[in-house]
Design a protein around this motif. Structure first.
Motif, PDB file in Angstrom:
ATOM      1  N   CYS A  64      17.231   9.397 -43.157  1.00 21.26           N
ATOM      2  CA  CYS A  64      16.654  10.086 -42.001  1.00 21.26           C
ATOM      3  C   CYS A  64      16.883   9.189 -40.791  1.00 21.26           C
ATOM      4  CB  CYS A  64      15.166  10.357 -42.209  1.00 21.26           C
ATOM      5  SG  CYS A  64      14.398  11.304 -40.866  1.00 21.26           S
ATOM      6  N   GLU A  65      17.635   9.682 -39.806  1.00 20.99           N
ATOM      7  CA  GLU A  65      18.022   8.864 -38.671  1.00 20.99           C
ATOM      8  C   GLU A  65      17.858   9.633 -37.369  1.00 20.99           C
ATOM      9  OE1 GLU A  65      18.753   5.770 -39.128  1.00 20.99           O
ATOM     10  OE2 GLU A  65      19.011   5.811 -41.325  1.00 20.99           O
ATOM     11  N   VAL A  66      17.640   8.891 -36.281  1.00 26.71           N
ATOM     12  CA  VAL A  66      17.666   9.450 -34.931  1.00 26.71           C
ATOM     13  C   VAL A  66      19.118   9.430 -34.459  1.00 26.71           C
ATOM     14  CG1 VAL A  66      16.795   9.247 -32.578  1.00 26.71           C
ATOM     15  CG2 VAL A  66      15.344   8.539 -34.504  1.00 26.71           C
ATOM     16  N   ASN A  67      19.627  10.579 -34.043  1.00 24.58           N
ATOM     17  CA  ASN A  67      21.023  10.687 -33.623  1.00 24.58           C
ATOM     18  C   ASN A  67      21.102  10.542 -32.101  1.00 24.58           C
ATOM     19  OD1 ASN A  67      23.673  11.392 -33.043  1.00 24.58           O
ATOM     20  ND2 ASN A  67      23.751  12.997 -34.610  1.00 24.58           N
ATOM     21  N   HIS A  68      21.435   9.345 -31.661  1.00 22.48           N
ATOM     22  CA  HIS A  68      21.434   9.059 -30.222  1.00 22.48           C
ATOM     23  C   HIS A  68      22.644   9.643 -29.500  1.00 22.48           C
ATOM     24  CE1 HIS A  68      17.961   6.292 -29.935  1.00 22.48           C
ATOM     25  NE2 HIS A  68      18.240   6.047 -31.215  1.00 22.48           N
ATOM     26  N   THR A  69      23.638  10.088 -30.235  1.00 17.77           N
ATOM     27  CA  THR A  69      24.837  10.651 -29.596  1.00 17.77           C
ATOM     28  C   THR A  69      24.475  11.775 -28.635  1.00 17.77           C
ATOM     29  OG1 THR A  69      26.205  10.111 -31.510  1.00 17.77           O
ATOM     30  CG2 THR A  69      27.030  11.813 -30.022  1.00 17.77           C
ATOM     31  N   TYR A  70      23.498  12.610 -29.029  1.00 16.41           N
ATOM     32  CA  TYR A  70      23.174  13.795 -28.238  1.00 16.41           C
ATOM     33  C   TYR A  70      22.035  13.547 -27.258  1.00 16.41           C
ATOM     34  CZ  TYR A  70      26.390  15.730 -31.522  1.00 16.41           C
ATOM     35  OH  TYR A  70      27.527  15.963 -32.255  1.00 16.41           O
ATOM     36  N   ARG A  71      21.565  12.317 -27.194  1.00 20.45           N
ATOM     37  CA  ARG A  71      20.630  11.927 -26.127  1.00 20.45           C
ATOM     38  C   ARG A  71      21.406  11.301 -24.969  1.00 20.45           C
ATOM     39  NH1 ARG A  71      18.464  10.957 -22.329  1.00 20.45           N
ATOM     40  NH2 ARG A  71      16.268  10.585 -21.853  1.00 20.45           N
ATOM     41  N   ARG A  72      22.653  10.934 -25.235  1.00 17.29           N
ATOM     42  CA  ARG A  72      23.518  10.370 -24.195  1.00 17.29           C
ATOM     43  C   ARG A  72      24.501  11.436 -23.714  1.00 17.29           C
ATOM     44  NH1 ARG A  72      24.547   6.412 -28.549  1.00 17.29           N
ATOM     45  NH2 ARG A  72      22.932   4.793 -28.469  1.00 17.29           N
ATOM     46  N   GLY A  73      25.335  11.054 -22.757  1.00 18.37           N
ATOM     47  CA  GLY A  73      26.424  11.924 -22.354  1.00 18.37           C
ATOM     48  C   GLY A  73      26.008  13.027 -21.403  1.00 18.37           C
ATOM     49  N   TYR A  74      26.742  14.137 -21.461  1.00 12.35           N
ATOM     50  CA  TYR A  74      26.619  15.218 -20.497  1.00 12.35           C
ATOM     51  C   TYR A  74      25.349  16.022 -20.703  1.00 12.35           C
ATOM     52  CZ  TYR A  74      27.667  19.630 -18.127  1.00 12.35           C
ATOM     53  OH  TYR A  74      27.604  20.753 -17.337  1.00 12.35           O
TER      54      TYR A  74
END
Length: 295
Positions: A236-246
């Motif tokens: 179970c992980e926090v996915n930071h990819t979609y908290r960054r970027g556009y």
């Protein structure tokens, strides 16, 4: 072959505002199930067909006045056997939605933040949390996974600076007690905290003043698994990819991986059957006792 499932939970803070990021998530990562919160979209404008074109069947419960809203997307190779938006026998528009797929019941939940315009206030929030606890207590036919934005930080470990949140609806004693009741009465496990006992695991950051860059966050997005399902949680992980970027949401997705679901469902089915047999034996013994007393 062992059957697994990847479930993502994400408060998108507007499904149309976050559409490019949703497309990215679904096309690049192909999770089995996605639980969305704060869709902020009338049902008539919810993009059912566009999700279907990407290979996902969608269920949606719209909120009121373009606020709230929850959805569950299930990849087309999974069969949905049940579903609904009732919570504790009451329809809960825009806050609760559940489906059953691969023998697992999955609920997407959005708990209102607290007293504010357009919300029910403190009593409404507490009553809603109590209804979730009763739902979890009653649902024992399948392994259960509840995912979403609870708007409650379980402990001070889940807040970057507890003193800044004194009196907050996200840290109140009553809210935390009701969250513990959901875990206790439903026999559920906070899977992120079990797997990461020492990490913050923040999932939400204020968009202002660079809070994300400083990691001034809160852990208010949770995934709760029934005790029988918890051993089959691989990660179970926090996915930071979609908290960054556009154009990111102020929430990051929470990503859970389940394994060997066939064994899990079979095991829980046997346990339920044993419990039903024991209950029938107890009922027969009680009836025999009453007949003896009557004689």
């Amino acid at each position: 072959m062992s059957k697994g499932m990847r479930v993502v939970s994400w408060n998108v803070n507007g499904v149309r505002a976050r559409w490019p990021r949703l497309v990215e998530l679904l096309t690049c990562e192909r999770p089995d199930v996605v639980c969305l919160q704060e869709t902020r979209c009338p049902d008539g404008r919810f993009p059912y067909e566009r999700f279907w074109e990407m290979g996902y069947q969608a269920r949606h419960s719209a909120g009121q006045h373009k606020a709230g809203g929850v959805a569950i997307l299930v990849r087309e190779d999974h069969r949905v056997t049940d579903g609904g938006c009732e919570l504790d026998h009451h329809r809960t528009q825009g806050r609760w939605l559940e489906v059953t797929t691969e023998g697992v019941t999955i609920g997407s939940v959005y708990v209102p933040a607290g007293a504010g315009r357009g919300e029910d206030g403190d009593r409404g929030k507490l009553a809603f949390l109590e209804a979730v606890a009763r739902q979890a207590y009653d649902e024992h036919a399948h392994p259960l996974l509840i995912a979403g934005d609870f708007n409650v930080a379980p402990t001070d470990q889940d807040i970057y600076e507890p003193s800044w949140f004194d009196g907050s609806y996200q840290t109140g004693a009553a809210e935390r007690a009701d969250l513990r009741a959901i875990l206790d009465e439903g026999e559920l496990v906070d899977v992120y905290r079990r797997l990461h006992p020492e990490e913050h695991g923040f999932t939400c950051w204020d968009q202002r003043e660079g809070h994300y860059g400083r990691d001034y966050g809160l852990r208010i997005d949770l995934i709760l698994a029934s005790e029988g399902l918890a051993p089959y949680v691989e990660g179970c992980e926090v996915n930071h990819t979609y908290r960054r970027g556009y154009r990111p949401s102020n929430h990051a997705p929470l990503d859970v991986a389940l394994c060997d679901l066939d064994a899990c469902v079979h095991c829980m089915s046997e346990v339920a059957q044993i419990g039903l047999t024991d209950a029938r034996i107890d009922a027969r013994a009680l009836l025999d006792t009453e007949e003896l007393l009557a004689a």
